[in-house]
Design an enzyme around this catalytic site. Structure first.
Site, PDB file in Angstrom:
ATOM      1  N   HIS A 471      52.887  12.002  -6.176  1.00  0.00           N
ATOM      2  CA  HIS A 471      54.084  12.827  -6.135  1.00  0.00           C
ATOM      3  C   HIS A 471      53.846  14.004  -5.647  1.00  0.00           C
ATOM      4  O   HIS A 471      54.263  14.531  -4.539  1.00  0.00           O
ATOM      5  CB  HIS A 471      54.965  12.707  -7.389  1.00  0.00           C
ATOM      6  N   GLU A 472      52.798  14.799  -6.736  1.00  0.00           N
ATOM      7  CA  GLU A 472      52.694  16.169  -6.260  1.00  0.00           C
ATOM      8  C   GLU A 472      51.843  16.295  -4.994  1.00  0.00           C
ATOM      9  O   GLU A 472      51.977  17.350  -4.474  1.00  0.00           O
ATOM     10  CB  GLU A 472      51.874  16.828  -7.712  1.00  0.00           C
ATOM     11  N   HIS A 475      54.074  16.842  -2.072  1.00  0.00           N
ATOM     12  CA  HIS A 475      54.521  17.940  -2.220  1.00  0.00           C
ATOM     13  C   HIS A 475      53.456  19.002  -1.552  1.00  0.00           C
ATOM     14  O   HIS A 475      53.776  19.858  -0.691  1.00  0.00           O
ATOM     15  CB  HIS A 475      54.771  18.545  -3.629  1.00  0.00           C
ATOM     16  N   HIS A 478      53.408  18.765   1.982  1.00  0.00           N
ATOM     17  CA  HIS A 478      54.546  19.372   2.726  1.00  0.00           C
ATOM     18  C   HIS A 478      54.011  20.923   3.101  1.00  0.00           C
ATOM     19  O   HIS A 478      54.477  21.511   3.793  1.00  0.00           O
ATOM     20  CB  HIS A 478      55.556  19.656   1.908  1.00  0.00           C
TER      21      HIS A 478
END
Length: 687
Positions: A471-472, A475, A478
């Site tokens: 998940h991180e 990010h 991104h």
């Protein structure tokens, strides 16, 4: 001048890739650096506002984008340290800086002359021959200033500035209080207290004790990565109750770290802010600048998910109570029992428990899996660097290159829990990508709180930990893949209810068989994950989703109610919490994922205030988005991956998020994908 020459924050960074020289930076350097940065930025803003030339995009919007670079640099380093490796000295500075930061930004965002220039350009935007990215930047700049109160009369501006200063102080205090309660509490466990606990947990508990100067002992801390495994595994019901009650009482102990009064004042000031800006509630104000747009749209989504999730949770509760009775237990299921008996039920129904797969999920292998997925999807490669200064010896740095071998970015990974780090997991940056004055490569950070192995043993992750890592890293991608010109549109500078799409979407690859078959290997033997265990793990993924969804959605609904109901009607925080939970029929055996006094997402600052729902809003998109790969028959399909890169990961905030998603998927997202992913579609259809 001598102070500037001695301050590494104010000097060129003669380090690899011009990275912060963490080995030279001391707390005493920050206040002088902030003072210089504030002064430089004010001079830049005054020059833009007083420019005698007629406003145009370059002398106003582009000039704003170029301003504040020193402030951005100093602040990025400071807030990384405050969150990931704090100290009493840094926390004291943080209290001062938060107030001074508000006092710095208030007159800038409310500068009448500056806003007049921006407004002139916005009203003439159709005549300016702007590129799509420039048009988006102008719209976002205008909206930012308008929502900050630039169009108000002077009296309203003065009041709003005072509110902003006070909110900055309150948010910082909330965060410090939460950290204080987490640092102050731990529970020592001896050999007689370890029944049911996996060896990997005991090793992590010993490492946590050593971090606290208790070498040779073992402790349970209030880090979620310590609490949840303990509640799942410990046979000691009395100790589970003790740990659980300490965990949910953070910020609510009536001590110097109590957050109740802070919450009350924050809610009053947020409501006043909304009314000054012409909105009936803070939620209406906040959501007006989001994909959701209105509190009603958020409530509709949450209620659509709540009903089937609650039905599933109640059915699971009855099954857990039956299991207690079957074992001869003469007690009612309590919140500190749920995870323990849910694990037993999962073993019975799916023949699987987390302890079976954890030896195969080493931290290093899961990092390698995340990197390999990025290589297959986006052509990135990662090379460990030992020459880049870091803020703690546990931090690792990788150089990121694109598919041509050209330098793309640096990625910092700070994975282990320690007392100086706030709880949770997050992504941030030390420098954002931009191309305004030449290509600027980003410096991206992931911070987690995983338990460290001891005695040379590797860190072992639970399935939830492994999912958090992906998940991180979603990010992080991104930020790493951002390809925009203007810094204000870089990377994660998107709506809150869109920012979780890249991260939650990336989680899907962590649980794919072809990823696990390559990277899930036993930490001792090196053997790959057995096919039978893999099959049972995949079959068990949707188990206990009623519980997980209920604890999340209830928190999101509480957040919404805090910011839609009149602040004067909320009253005592714990009573409000209980009233709202009773209103939605919250099962008493399940607690909020974040009780109000520890709800840092919405009270340590306002980024997620009225916005905690964003994770679920984004999950509608991420569940639907992964379907594009499934429909292509290849989870690494190059055509789908290219669209994902171009429209989601690389475009930052340069496009409207709804348009960006439709460009990637070819249509709007299908809401049922979320319920299907969580295994709740049958309950929804029945309802």
């Amino acid at each position: 001048m001598p102070a500037m020459l001695d301050n590494p924050l104010l000097q060129p960074w003669m380090t690899p890739f011009e990275t912060p020289p963490f080995d030279q930076i001391k707390p005493a350097h920050f206040i002088p650096a902030f003072e210089q940065a504030f002064g430089d930025h004010v001079a830049e803003i005054e020059a833009i506002a007083a420019d005698p030339a007629a406003p145009d995009f370059d002398n106003t919007i582009t000039a704003l984008e170029r301003s504040g670079r020193l402030l951005n640099r100093v602040a990025a380093v400071f807030y990384d340290l405050v969150s990931a490796h704090s100290s009493p000295a840094l926390l004291e500075i943080d209290s001062e800086v938060s107030l001074r930061m508000a006092r710095h930004w208030n007159p800038i965002l409310m500068n009448a002359a500056l806003f007049a220039r921006i407004d002139q350009l916005y009203q003439r935007r159709a005549e300016l021959s702007l590129t799509p990215e420039q048009a988006r930047l102008l719209e976002r700049t205008y909206t930012r200033f308008r929502r900050a109160g630039a169009g108000l009369d002077q009296s309203a501006k003065d009041r709003l500035a005072a509110i902003n200063e006070r909110l900055a102080q309150l948010g910082t205090s909330f965060s410090h209080h939460l950290l204080g309660d987490e640092q102050d509490w731990f529970m020592e466990i001896g050999p007689d207290d370890c029944d049911g606990l996996p060896d990997s947990f005991v090793a992590a508990a010993k490492a946590a004790a050593e971090e606290r100067g208790l070498a040779g002992k073992a402790v349970v801390t209030l880090s979620r990565s310590s609490v949840e495994p303990f509640l799942k595994s410990s046979t000691r019901r009395d100790l589970r109750e003790k740990v659980y009650k300490a965990f949910i009482a953070r910020g609510d102990n009536g001590n110097g770290n109590d957050n109740n009064a802070i919450i009350t004042e924050i809610l009053q000031l947020r409501e006043e802010t909304a009314k000054l800006l012409g909105y009936p509630t803070f939620a209406a104000y906040r959501l007006d600048d989001s994909m959701a747009k209105t509190p009603e749209a958020v409530r509709d989504l949450l209620q659509r998910v709540w009903r089937p999730a609650r039905a599933r949770a109640l059915a699971d509760r009855d099954a857990l109570q039956a299991l207690i009775a079957e074992e001869g237990g003469n007690f009612e299921l309590a919140p500190w029992d749920w995870r323990y008996y849910a694990e037993k039920l999962r073993q019975r129904r799916a023949d699987f428990d987390d302890a079976a797969i954890k030896p195969y999920l080493t931290l290093d292998h899961m990092i390698a899996a995340a990197f390999d997925t990025a290589q297959h999807l986006f052509g990135l490669s990662f090379t460990l660097r030992s020459d880049v200064p870091v803020w703690h010896p546990d931090v690792r740095v990788w150089e990121v290159k694109d598919r041509t071998g050209a330098h793309k970015a640096l990625f910092y990974g700070d994975y282990f829990a320690r007392p100086s780090k706030r709880s949770g997991a997050w992504m941030t940056s030390l420098r954002d990508q931009q191309k305004l004055d030449g290509a600027i490569a980003p410096l991206i950070i992931n911070v987690c709180n995983f338990a460290k192995g001891t005695g040379g043993a590797p860190a072992l992750l639970s399935p939830d930990d492994a999912r958090t890592l992906f998940h991180e890293f979603g990010h992080a991608l991104h930020g790493l893949l951002s390809d925009v010109t203007y810094p204000s549109l870089s990377g994660t500078a998107v709506f809150t209810d869109f920012v979780e799409l890249p991260s939650q979407l990336y989680e899907h690859w962590q649980e794919q068989p072809q990823v696990l078959q390559r990277f899930a290997r036993h930490h001792q033997s090196g053997e790959p994950l057995p096919d039978d265990l893999l099959r049972r793990f995949l079959a068990a993924r949707q188990f206990n989703q009623g519980f997980a969804t209920v604890e999340f959605v209830a928190s999101a609904l509480i957040d919404l109610e805090f910011h839609t109901q009149p602040a004067a009607a909320i009253g005592e925080i714990a009573s409000f919490e209980q009233r709202e939970l009773a209103k939605i029929g919250m099962p008493q055996e399940i607690a909020l994922r974040h009780r109000p006094t520890q709800f840092g997402h919405i009270f340590s600052g306002d980024h997620y205030a009225s916005g905690y729902y964003s994770y679920m809003w984004s999950e509608v998109m991420d569940a639907d988005a992964f379907g594009a790969f499934e429909e292509a028959g290849n989870i690494f399909d190059p055509n789908v991956a290219q669209r994902l890169h171009d429209y989601i990961y690389a475009s930052g905030g340069s496009r409207d998020p709804a348009e960006a998603y439709a460009a990637f998927r070819g249509r709007d997202p299908a809401p049922d994908a979320l319920l299907r992913r969580r295994g709740l579609l049958d309950q929804a259809e029945a309802a």
